[in-house]
Design an enzyme around this catalytic site. Structure first.
Site, PDB file in Angstrom:
ATOM      1  N   VAL A   1      58.766  87.176  45.105  1.00  0.00           N
ATOM      2  CA  VAL A   1      58.244  86.349  46.198  1.00  0.00           C
ATOM      3  C   VAL A   1      56.725  86.231  46.142  1.00  0.00           C
ATOM      4  O   VAL A   1      56.125  85.556  46.971  1.00  0.00           O
ATOM      5  CB  VAL A   1      58.671  86.891  47.586  1.00  0.00           C
ATOM      6  CG1 VAL A   1      60.173  86.800  47.762  1.00  0.00           C
ATOM      7  CG2 VAL A   1      58.164  88.306  47.811  1.00  0.00           C
ATOM      8  N   GLY A   2      56.104  86.894  45.167  1.00  0.00           N
ATOM      9  CA  GLY A   2      54.662  86.743  44.994  1.00  0.00           C
ATOM     10  C   GLY A   2      53.809  87.870  45.517  1.00  0.00           C
ATOM     11  O   GLY A   2      52.660  87.664  45.904  1.00  0.00           O
TER      12      GLY A   2
ATOM     13  N   THR B   1      52.397  90.297  43.848  1.00  0.00           N
ATOM     14  CA  THR B   1      51.222  90.478  42.995  1.00  0.00           C
ATOM     15  C   THR B   1      50.239  89.331  43.179  1.00  0.00           C
ATOM     16  O   THR B   1      49.026  89.552  43.268  1.00  0.00           O
ATOM     17  CB  THR B   1      51.630  90.579  41.517  1.00  0.00           C
ATOM     18  OG1 THR B   1      52.521  91.685  41.357  1.00  0.00           O
ATOM     19  CG2 THR B   1      50.417  90.801  40.635  1.00  0.00           C
TER      20      THR B   1
ATOM     21  N   LYS C   1      49.694 100.065  41.380  1.00  0.00           N
ATOM     22  CA  LYS C   1      51.096  99.671  41.234  1.00  0.00           C
ATOM     23  C   LYS C   1      51.806 100.962  40.827  1.00  0.00           C
ATOM     24  O   LYS C   1      51.961 101.261  39.636  1.00  0.00           O
ATOM     25  CB  LYS C   1      51.229  98.606  40.150  1.00  0.00           C
ATOM     26  CG  LYS C   1      52.644  98.104  39.917  1.00  0.00           C
ATOM     27  CD  LYS C   1      53.068  97.068  40.925  1.00  0.00           C
ATOM     28  CE  LYS C   1      54.431  96.471  40.554  1.00  0.00           C
ATOM     29  NZ  LYS C   1      54.912  95.515  41.562  1.00  0.00           N
TER      30      LYS C   1
ATOM     31  N   ASP D   1      52.022  92.758  36.075  1.00  0.00           N
ATOM     32  CA  ASP D   1      51.549  92.806  37.457  1.00  0.00           C
ATOM     33  C   ASP D   1      50.376  93.777  37.593  1.00  0.00           C
ATOM     34  O   ASP D   1      49.378  93.475  38.260  1.00  0.00           O
ATOM     35  CB  ASP D   1      52.676  93.228  38.393  1.00  0.00           C
ATOM     36  CG  ASP D   1      53.756  92.173  38.525  1.00  0.00           C
ATOM     37  OD1 ASP D   1      53.532  91.022  38.097  1.00  0.00           O
ATOM     38  OD2 ASP D   1      54.846  92.499  39.041  1.00  0.00           O
TER      39      ASP D   1
ATOM     40  N   ALA E   1      57.460  97.517  44.693  1.00  0.00           N
ATOM     41  CA  ALA E   1      58.282  96.810  43.709  1.00  0.00           C
ATOM     42  C   ALA E   1      59.487  96.246  44.442  1.00  0.00           C
ATOM     43  O   ALA E   1      60.174  96.986  45.156  1.00  0.00           O
ATOM     44  CB  ALA E   1      58.729  97.754  42.591  1.00  0.00           C
TER      45      ALA E   1
ATOM     46  N   ASN F   1      53.733  82.901  51.147  1.00  0.00           N
ATOM     47  CA  ASN F   1      53.485  82.535  49.750  1.00  0.00           C
ATOM     48  C   ASN F   1      54.515  81.518  49.287  1.00  0.00           C
ATOM     49  O   ASN F   1      55.708  81.668  49.526  1.00  0.00           O
ATOM     50  CB  ASN F   1      53.542  83.767  48.847  1.00  0.00           C
ATOM     51  CG  ASN F   1      53.230  83.413  47.399  1.00  0.00           C
ATOM     52  OD1 ASN F   1      52.148  82.918  47.100  1.00  0.00           O
ATOM     53  ND2 ASN F   1      54.169  83.648  46.507  1.00  0.00           N
TER      54      ASN F   1
ATOM     55  N   PRO G   1      46.979  75.307  37.191  1.00  0.00           N
ATOM     56  CA  PRO G   1      47.188  76.685  36.748  1.00  0.00           C
ATOM     57  C   PRO G   1      46.808  77.686  37.842  1.00  0.00           C
ATOM     58  O   PRO G   1      45.984  77.386  38.700  1.00  0.00           O
ATOM     59  CB  PRO G   1      46.263  76.806  35.532  1.00  0.00           C
ATOM     60  CG  PRO G   1      45.164  75.829  35.809  1.00  0.00           C
ATOM     61  CD  PRO G   1      45.828  74.664  36.498  1.00  0.00           C
TER      62      PRO G   1
END
Length: 224
Positions: A14-15, A17, A38, A52, A116, A174, A207
């Protein structure tokens, strides 16, 4: 000690990072010193590094060794507790918390601990990543992936976070892919129902630019 937040999501992919990097970039633009961890990552390259974790390192201002940012790097891109079992290792929330505190006690204004998957991703048969956040006793930032089902997933996750005794410090919407049907209506519903400050919306950028994404966030409330 640094302002520290645990970043979780309504689901995997779902975003978390992307949003974490955007928050780090927004903080850096405000002149803050930042770091990120992380603690456990599943899915690594031939050098044993996770994309990530590398993205977090690129967006934070602190210069930390990879092993400190991602102390548990697991090669298989599967659920962490399964990946750990496959390589004959174990994970404990207390152990991961120790790694995190090593960064939290550094000279940083803001530290993000990125989870995570979602809130209840298992670490072992007895613990989940929620136990890590509880061990650290930090506020939680919720990343809501704007796609079908997001309202239910967001409200259930918020309920679980608050039920575990942790504050929901804020949430970010997001857009991980194409804009969902009735996007604005879903966003408005979430803004009315989620019991936490809305930090902003990260659009699908191509991008990808975490600097640009960070410009759409307002982190002043979490840094007070």
């Amino acid at each position: 000690m640094s302002k520290t937040f645990f970043v979780t999501g309504t689901d995997t992919e779902v975003g978390k990072t992307a949003v974490s990097c955007a928050i780090l970039e927004a903080a850096a633009a405000a002149g803050l010193n930042t770091a990120a961890v992380k603690p456990v990552a599943a899915g690594c390259d031939d050098q044993g590094q996770n994309e990530d974790a590398l993205a977090l390192m690129a967006s934070m201002t602190a210069q930390l060794p990879y092993a400190q940012v991602n102390p548990v790097a697991l090669a298989p891109a599967i659920a962490p507790h399964i990946a750990v079992a496959q390589v004959g290792r174990t994970m404990k929330a207390s152990q991961l918390a120790g790694f995190c505190r090593g960064v939290m006690t550094g000279p940083h204004d803001l530290v993000l601990i990125e989870g995570a998957g979602g809130w209840r991703v298992p670490l072992s048969p007895r613990e989940t990543l929620a136990d890590l956040a509880r061990e650290l006793q930090v506020g939680v930032i919720l990343v809501v992936g704007m796609r079908l089902g997001c309202i239910n997933h967001a409200l259930l996750t918020a309920e679980a976070v608050l039920g575990d005794g942790l504050p929901l410090a804020g949430w970010v919407a997001n857009q991980p892919g194409e804009r969902m049907t009735c996007h604005e209506e879903n966003l408005d519903t979430l803004m009315h129902l989620l019991p936490a400050p809305f930090l902003g919306e990260v659009a699908h950028i191509s991008p990808w630019s975490p600097v640009e994404a960070g410009q759409s966030l307002d982190i002043r409330e979490i840094m007070q």
